[in-house]
Write a protein that holds these residues in place. Structure first.
Motif, PDB file in Angstrom:
ATOM      1  N   ALA A 100     -59.089 -40.942  33.824  1.00 39.85           N
ATOM      2  CA  ALA A 100     -58.684 -42.245  34.970  1.00 39.85           C
ATOM      3  C   ALA A 100     -58.612 -43.345  34.358  1.00 39.85           C
ATOM      4  O   ALA A 100     -57.782 -44.215  34.067  1.00 39.85           O
ATOM      5  N   THR A 145     -59.631 -37.096  39.703  1.00 39.61           N
ATOM      6  CA  THR A 145     -58.078 -37.985  39.391  1.00 39.61           C
ATOM      7  C   THR A 145     -57.616 -39.418  39.696  1.00 39.61           C
ATOM      8  O   THR A 145     -56.250 -39.453  39.857  1.00 39.61           O
ATOM      9  N   GLN A 166     -54.250 -43.365  40.217  1.00 37.58           N
ATOM     10  CA  GLN A 166     -54.465 -42.352  40.714  1.00 37.58           C
ATOM     11  C   GLN A 166     -53.393 -41.166  39.744  1.00 37.58           C
ATOM     12  O   GLN A 166     -52.174 -41.461  39.507  1.00 37.58           O
ATOM     13  N   TYR A 167     -53.856 -40.216  39.006  1.00 40.03           N
ATOM     14  CA  TYR A 167     -52.942 -39.741  38.756  1.00 40.03           C
ATOM     15  C   TYR A 167     -52.343 -38.409  38.667  1.00 40.03           C
ATOM     16  O   TYR A 167     -53.635 -38.133  39.777  1.00 40.03           O
ATOM     17  N   ARG A 168     -51.470 -38.106  38.459  1.00 40.96           N
ATOM     18  CA  ARG A 168     -51.010 -36.674  39.320  1.00 40.96           C
ATOM     19  C   ARG A 168     -51.683 -35.611  37.571  1.00 40.96           C
ATOM     20  O   ARG A 168     -51.527 -34.986  36.436  1.00 40.96           O
ATOM     21  N   LEU A 169     -52.034 -34.480  38.393  1.00 43.93           N
ATOM     22  CA  LEU A 169     -52.769 -33.545  37.189  1.00 43.93           C
ATOM     23  C   LEU A 169     -51.869 -32.211  37.307  1.00 43.93           C
ATOM     24  O   LEU A 169     -52.175 -31.450  38.547  1.00 43.93           O
TER      25      LEU A 169
END
Length: 321
Positions: A100, A145, A166-169
């Motif tokens: 992150a 995340t 926030q990231y999309r995994l």
């Protein structure tokens, strides 16, 4: 045409060609569109105009002149505005707990670049960004995340000033099967395939989907990835002497031949009627094709070589591929 050459590397060394192969594939808008449509199941994705996909530089220079050139960045129209997709390809053998933080830096560098280039909205604002991590490592992804999960609880009143991201995994080994005809789903299916028959089946489907002349670039990218990454990764190392002894013990009726120098530094195995050979030097194996071919041809020849080895029922040979 010269022979194509593939070398199996140990997991720690495989990341570089794997990363490069994925970057080549996701340099095509068809793969990016199918990745978003098939695996980012959110309402706003359905409103994207995928005909407007444009690849961006993906190479940014921070204030201290450190380069970021490892990732894939696209932009696409959502209604009347641009949305950016920052695709980070993650092939490390270990999970990065600070992902992150990395993405906070990378997205910041992207925004700095957009500001310098004047690529803002009509209202003078920055465009929205989707930070997307595509991970295909074996260990389960355990890193948070969100950036908030990495920051200690601040004193009361300090919370609004903390950075947020926030990231999309997308964890490839744990994704559901994608829709039929989806190129990203086919790519993940090839990576997770266990048998040559599975590889050949998916390759046959791919060739049907990519038969149109307009798909030649994507078809070539899949060919390179199959030849340079997938097939070499399926070739484990083995002792040269054990391979030579196993083939010579079979005799001519087996349809396998082996040649080697007097010092047995390496050996070359050939299968009757198959335009491919396996070279073993004790540390690596190489699957060499007599000519450059389509993914269908590469998959068929790989399956034929592996089948021939398995039919011998010799433990050493059957375990090669």
């Amino acid at each position: 045409m010269g022979k194509s050459k593939q070398t199996k590397r140990r997991p720690a060394q495989l990341a570089q060609p794997h990363d490069a192969g994925y970057k080549l594939l996701f340099s095509h808008p068809e793969l990016v569109a199918d990745l978003l449509k098939g695996f980012v199941a959110e309402e706003w994705v359905q409103e994207l105009d995928f005909t407007t996909l444009e690849r961006q530089s993906g190479s940014y220079v921070s204030e201290d002149l450190r380069h970021r050139a490892d990732d894939v960045v696209w932009r696409v129209r959502w209604r009347e505005r641009w949305v950016y997709v920052y695709l980070l390809l993650e092939f490390q053998s270990e999970v990065d707990p600070w992902m992150a933080v990395r993405l906070l830096v990378y997205v910041g560098l992207l925004y700095q670049d957009l500001i310098r280039a004047g690529q803002l909205t009509e209202a003078g604002q920055l465009p929205p960004v989707l930070p997307l991590v595509l991970y295909n490592g074996r260990p389960r992804w355990t890193a948070p995340t969100t950036l908030a999960a990495l920051i200690a609880l601040p004193p009361a009143g300090l919370e609004p000033y903390q950075p947020q991201l926030q990231y999309r995994l997308l964890e490839e080994r744990r994704l559901p099967a994608g829709p039929l005809g989806n190129l990203a789903a086919a790519l993940f299916g090839l990576e997770q395939s266990q048998e040559p028959g599975q590889v050949q089946q998916i390759v046959e489907q791919l060739m049907g989907w990519l038969a149109a002349p307009a798909q030649q670039g994507v078809r070539r990218a899949f060919t390179v990835w199959l030849r340079e990454v997938l097939l070499p990764a399926r070739l484990p190392g083995v002792r040269v002497e054990a391979v030579i002894d196993a083939v010579e013990a079979l005799g001519e009726p087996a349809g396998l031949t082996v040649s080697y120098p007097s010092d047995c530094r390496h050996c070359v195995l050939a299968v009757d009627g198959v335009a491919a050979e396996v070279v073993c030097d004790g540390a690596t194996l190489e699957l060499r094709f007599a000519r450059s071919g389509s993914p269908r041809e590469l998959g068929a020849e790989f399956a034929a070589v592996r089948s021939a080895f398995a039919l011998t029922k010799d433990r050493v040979l059957a375990g090669l591929l």
